[in-house]
Design a protein around this motif. Sequence first.
Motif: not given
Length: 377
Positions: A10, A13-14, A16-18, A20-21, A25
């Motif tokens: 988890k 995953a968090e 990776r999201d950050r 991208h934000a 790339d």
Amino acid sequence: MSSAQPSPEKLVAELRDRAHALGFDSFGIAPADARPDLPEKLNAALAAGWHGDMDWMEETAARRGSPTGMWPEARSVIVLGINYGPESDPLAILGEKSLGTISVYARNRDYHEIIKGKLKDMAGLLARRSGAEVKVFVDTAPLMEKPLAEAAGLGWQGKHTVLVSREFGSWLFLGAILTSADLPGDIKHEESCGSCTRCLDICPTNAFPAPFQLDARKCLAYLTVEHKDQIPLVFRAPMGNRIYGCDDCLAVCPWNKFASVSREAKLRAREELERPALADLVQLDDAGFRALFSGSPIKRIGLARFLRNVLIAIGNSADESLIPLVEARLDAEESIVRGAAIWALRRLAPDRADDLRLAYLARESDSSVAAEWTGDI
């Protein structure tokens, strides 16, 4: 694990999201000990002298060979990439001899500044969520980002030794976060160059002893940026109008066809650095140099080395209108500028150089500059 901490999956995953934000790339994770082969490869390159006068590579070899050699507590490395794919073919300007060619990565803001803040944001999130220790690196410490990026699945080191990505070709800025946290790693990317040798074949100075090997002493990216003395004679004509870096091996990579222009506005090239006129650049004083290259990695090499590069490019330009500007630099304070000016003048106007030779030799105290006048180089 406390209830306040997410599971490693988890947490990743968090992260990776950050990433991208924040505009990254590419994102990947590898164990800190994923590349046990690096010390042997590094020592072989150093023993061959391929690092040139980058003495810091030899001085930091023990730490550079492994993330755990630099920080024993490291357990995982997060590698992130930002696409800096150009809007047009960077090799097209090589045919316009009165213009200077600046490497794509240096046509925008210094990538160290762009990436470092984003990495600190990521590292802060990781530390808060896991309680682990973190360290951030952007090409300023003895960490071998490219092979670690390969281990983290971002791409592979091509035959030109630069990281190649299926999504972004040879155009990725890299940054890394070392952490004491044990994080699940990504699958290592396999080398996918196949039989292609375009990057090796196009090199203007034959800087690749073999595929996947680079002799920096022959590389124009090294010679125009890192090398502090005069450009060796054998490399001056092949240098053409490359005044900072060299993109040839990167730009011909077939995987670039998948690389879109960077979506990160801060990485867009500055218009004044895309097609600069040599006539303008050679007239820069220190204040003008600092103003033009404010926030640019070019500023780090200083005015003298930059003028050296510009004068070599002028010598390759065949543009006789630049002769008065070359002559104006014959009395420069810095020997590398005077030497490059002499070479440029001898290329553009050999008879004029002969007329001036004795007068300038009589007051020249630097033997290397005198050798430029006499041709004993």
